[in-house]
Design a protein around this motif. Structure first.
Motif, PDB file in Angstrom:
ATOM      1  N   ASP A  73      12.385  67.961   7.887  1.00  0.00           N
ATOM      2  CA  ASP A  73      13.455  69.126   7.660  1.00  0.00           C
ATOM      3  C   ASP A  73      13.244  69.450   6.304  1.00  0.00           C
ATOM      4  O   ASP A  73      13.370  68.679   5.178  1.00  0.00           O
TER       5      ASP A  73
ATOM      6  N   ARG B 146      12.087  69.476  26.148  1.00  0.00           N
ATOM      7  CA  ARG B 146      11.869  70.284  24.907  1.00  0.00           C
ATOM      8  C   ARG B 146      10.763  69.609  23.939  1.00  0.00           C
ATOM      9  O   ARG B 146      10.026  70.234  23.361  1.00  0.00           O
TER      10      ARG B 146
ATOM     11  N   ILE C 219       6.492  70.470  22.982  1.00  0.00           N
ATOM     12  CA  ILE C 219       5.664  70.587  21.844  1.00  0.00           C
ATOM     13  C   ILE C 219       4.288  70.282  21.870  1.00  0.00           C
ATOM     14  O   ILE C 219       3.369  70.935  21.248  1.00  0.00           O
TER      15      ILE C 219
ATOM     16  N   ASP D   1      18.480  71.309  17.837  1.00  0.00           N
ATOM     17  CA  ASP D   1      17.710  72.465  17.227  1.00  0.00           C
ATOM     18  C   ASP D   1      16.823  71.916  15.948  1.00  0.00           C
ATOM     19  O   ASP D   1      15.625  72.290  15.931  1.00  0.00           O
ATOM     20  N   MET D   2      17.588  71.557  15.218  1.00  0.00           N
ATOM     21  CA  MET D   2      17.094  71.010  13.858  1.00  0.00           C
ATOM     22  C   MET D   2      16.276  69.723  13.995  1.00  0.00           C
ATOM     23  O   MET D   2      15.055  69.655  13.437  1.00  0.00           O
TER      24      MET D   2
ATOM     25  N   GLU E 175      12.865  70.756  15.846  1.00  0.00           N
ATOM     26  CA  GLU E 175      11.979  71.626  14.848  1.00  0.00           C
ATOM     27  C   GLU E 175      11.601  70.821  13.834  1.00  0.00           C
ATOM     28  O   GLU E 175      10.300  71.073  13.533  1.00  0.00           O
TER      29      GLU E 175
ATOM     30  N   ARG F 286       8.473  69.523  15.328  1.00  0.00           N
ATOM     31  CA  ARG F 286       7.384  70.345  15.616  1.00  0.00           C
ATOM     32  C   ARG F 286       6.663  70.575  14.055  1.00  0.00           C
ATOM     33  O   ARG F 286       5.460  70.841  14.056  1.00  0.00           O
ATOM     34  N   THR F 287       7.436  70.557  12.956  1.00  0.00           N
ATOM     35  CA  THR F 287       6.994  70.853  11.921  1.00  0.00           C
ATOM     36  C   THR F 287       5.854  69.655  11.498  1.00  0.00           C
ATOM     37  O   THR F 287       4.746  69.979  10.973  1.00  0.00           O
TER      38      THR F 287
END
Length: 321
Positions: free
Chosen positions: A26, A206, A210, A302-303, A306, A309-310
């Motif tokens: 994050d 989800r 990825i 969601d965070m 993400e 994914r990052t």
């Protein structure tokens, strides 16, 4: 926006692994140190697990130091029923790609806090609070320099190690008492909040989509965690406790808190390790803790997804180069 500098003191542990990934992935968090403490498994095992997660996620530039091998005064407890004999059963753990910082975790905490300006560092303990108590004792000045302590532990309605006590607090009540009693801001992210952070099958899917080695690793982490929680605690989907602390720091809107007086029961025959929580004024004591009460679950996942994914994209980019 300047990222918040965080020291993550952990005992990986499946949900600790998720906290590491969220902290590293994050952009609102700058992970400046990782320290380990015996908790979910022995110090040797949880430290090896921390290094394995770092290898899986490409966390190469953050010092990792091992700390307390047991509680301040009590007999060590571990949690193989939930986390397995390795402490991180399920995925194939990659070989560590780096060495441990030679300092004791408490010393790394002290050195990091003292090297930064007052109010720059947030301490995030997601295991027993032994390392934090040792650092406080060794260098009391860190208490006035740390911005806040956001800990995963305790509860105001229930326990999971005993009917009264959550595991991290029950594992070292004396250390926990010292942390709550310290003259620094404390936020308790306890079971009442973290049991809202369930990794349901739609969440796992989800993450699977990825389509990276890291996301596959996380899916295996959650597969084992789902099975163990179902078998031993009856959850259809496991709560991922520890990343809730990181989520709160990255985005305060994710978690609702309420002020209370919190202390730790040390002498109760049946309630040792209980986080006694007074939202009112029953004890006539000033409120010393922000207590997490409500999670925005969709925003949390969601965070977290993400962040995975990052990190996956960064790993793939590094491999391509």
């Amino acid at each position: 926006m300047t990222p918040q500098k965080v020291i993550l003191d952990c005992d990986p542990g499946h949900d600790d692994a998720m906290a590491l990934l969220l902290a590293a992935g994050d952009p609102r968090i700058e992970l400046v140190a990782i320290t380990t403490c015996a908790g979910n498994q022995t110090l040797e095992k949880v430290t090896r697990n921390a290094l394995a997660v770092c290898a899986a996620a490409g966390i190469d530039d953050v010092p990792v130091a091992a700390g307390a091998a047991g509680p301040l005064v009590r007999t060590q407890m571990v949690a193989p029923d939930i986390h397995g004999e390795s402490g991180l059963d399920g995925p194939v753990l990659p070989a560590p790609t780096r060495s441990i910082d030679p300092r004791h975790a408490a010393q790394l905490i002290i050195d990091t806090v003292m090297a930064h300006e007052p109010g720059e560092i947030v301490l995030v303990p997601t295991g027993p609070l032994t390392n934090i108590a040792l650092a406080m004792r060794q260098e009391p000045r860190i208490v006035e320099r740390v911005k806040r302590v956001v800990l995963m532990g305790g509860a105001y309605t229930r326990g999971n190690r005993t009917p009264a006590a959550e595991f991290n607090i029950a594992a070292d009540p004396e250390a926990a008492y010292a942390v709550f009693d310290g003259a620094w801001p404390v936020t308790m992210v306890g079971l009442d909040l973290t049991h809202q952070a369930t990794a349901t099958q739609d969440v796992v899917e989800r993450i699977r989509q990825i389509g990276s080695p890291l996301s596959d690793f996380v899916v295996e982490v959650l597969r084992f965690f789902t099975s163990s929680y179902k078998e031993h605690q009856g959850f259809d989907a496991p709560p991922v406790h520890d990343p809730c602390c990181i989520a709160l720091i990255a985005d305060p809107e994710v978690v609702t808190t309420e002020d209370a007086f919190v202390t730790v029961e040390l002498t109760g025959t049946w309630t040792s390790g209980m986080t006694v929580t007074d939202f009112g004024n029953a004890y006539g004591r000033d409120h010393n803790t922000q207590v997490a009460t409500v999670l925005d679950r969709d925003r949390f996942w969601d965070m977290t997804i993400e962040a995975i994914r990052t990190l996956s994209t960064a790993r793939q980019g590094g491999a391509a180069s």
